[in-house]
Design an enzyme around this catalytic site. Structure first.
Site, short mmCIF file in Angstrom:
data_model
loop_
_atom_site.label_atom_id
_atom_site.label_comp_id
_atom_site.label_asym_id
_atom_site.label_seq_id
_atom_site.Cartn_x
_atom_site.Cartn_y
_atom_site.Cartn_z
N GLN A 25 0.91 -1.37 0.13
CA GLN A 25 -0.06 -0.13 0.07
C GLN A 25 0.88 1.32 0.05
O GLN A 25 0.40 1.99 -0.78
CB GLN A 25 -0.92 -0.08 1.38
CG GLN A 25 -1.99 -1.00 1.02
CD GLN A 25 -2.91 -1.07 2.42
OE1 GLN A 25 -2.49 -0.55 3.33
NE2 GLN A 25 -3.89 -1.59 2.26
N ILE A 26 1.87 1.13 0.83
CA ILE A 26 2.69 2.22 0.73
C ILE A 26 3.58 2.62 -0.46
O ILE A 26 3.63 3.82 -0.89
CB ILE A 26 3.90 2.36 2.00
CG1 ILE A 26 3.21 2.20 3.26
CG2 ILE A 26 5.12 3.38 1.77
CD1 ILE A 26 4.13 1.88 4.55
N HIS A 27 3.92 1.57 -1.35
CA HIS A 27 4.60 1.80 -2.63
C HIS A 27 3.65 1.73 -3.66
O HIS A 27 3.96 1.92 -4.84
CB HIS A 27 5.55 0.74 -2.62
CG HIS A 27 6.61 0.94 -1.81
ND1 HIS A 27 6.69 0.66 -0.38
CD2 HIS A 27 7.79 1.43 -1.97
CE1 HIS A 27 8.09 0.80 0.34
NE2 HIS A 27 8.61 1.48 -0.86
N GLY A 50 1.39 1.20 -6.73
CA GLY A 50 1.53 0.17 -7.79
C GLY A 50 2.79 -0.75 -7.78
O GLY A 50 3.04 -1.73 -8.46
N GLU A 63 -0.02 -24.24 4.84
CA GLU A 63 -0.16 -24.50 6.35
C GLU A 63 -1.74 -24.46 6.82
O GLU A 63 -1.89 -25.04 8.22
CB GLU A 63 0.66 -23.37 7.19
CG GLU A 63 1.98 -23.14 6.95
CD GLU A 63 2.52 -22.06 7.33
OE1 GLU A 63 2.04 -21.08 8.33
OE2 GLU A 63 3.88 -21.70 7.37
N GLY A 64 -2.47 -24.35 5.87
CA GLY A 64 -4.14 -24.47 6.12
C GLY A 64 -4.32 -23.12 6.63
O GLY A 64 -3.86 -22.13 7.04
N SER A 66 -6.38 -19.84 8.57
CA SER A 66 -6.19 -19.41 10.07
C SER A 66 -7.54 -19.85 10.63
O SER A 66 -7.20 -19.80 11.98
CB SER A 66 -5.70 -17.87 9.91
OG SER A 66 -6.89 -17.17 9.26
#
Length: 94
Positions: free
Chosen positions: A37-39, A41, A64-65, A67
Site C-alpha cells: 500500500q505504501i509503494h 502500484g 499451512e492451512g 487461519s
C-alpha cells in the site's frame, strides 16, 4: 519454545502450536500488505521484493492451512479449560 517442550512432558500443546503460526502469518501479512500500500502500484511489480513476499506469504498460508482452522483449535482448548474450571468451582454439577 514452551510449546515445543509440552508434547515431551505429556502436556496439552495443540492450542500453543496453533497460535504460533497464526500470529506469525497474520503479522507478516499485515507488514507485506502495508508495504504494498505504501509503494502503491510498485508493490506488485516483479522488480520489487514486495511482490515475491506477498506471493510467498499466500503460498505458505495455503500450505499451512487456513487461519480459521487454527482459531477453532484454540477456541476448543479455551472451551475445555473453561469446562475444567467450572468443575473445580462447582464440583457437583456436570
Amino acid at each position: 519454545m514452551p510449546a515445543a517442550c509440552k508434547p515431551q512432558r505429556g502436556e496439552p500443546f495443540r492450542a500453543k502450536a496453533a497460535t504460533a503460526p497464526l500470529l506469525a502469518w497474520e503479522g507478516a501479512s499485515r507488514v507485506v500488505v502495508r508495504a504494498i500500500q505504501i509503494h502503491h502500484g510498485y508493490g506488485v511489480i516483479k522488480d520489487f521484493p514486495f511482490e515475491r513476499w506477498y506471493r510467498e506469504m499466500r503460498i505458505r498460508r495455503i500450505g499451512e492451512g487456513p487461519s480459521q482452522v487454527r482459531r477453532i483449535v484454540m477456541a476448543r482448548r479455551l472451551f475445555d479449560l473453561a469446562v475444567e474450571a467450572m468443575k473445580v468451582v462447582h464440583p457437583g454439577s456436570s
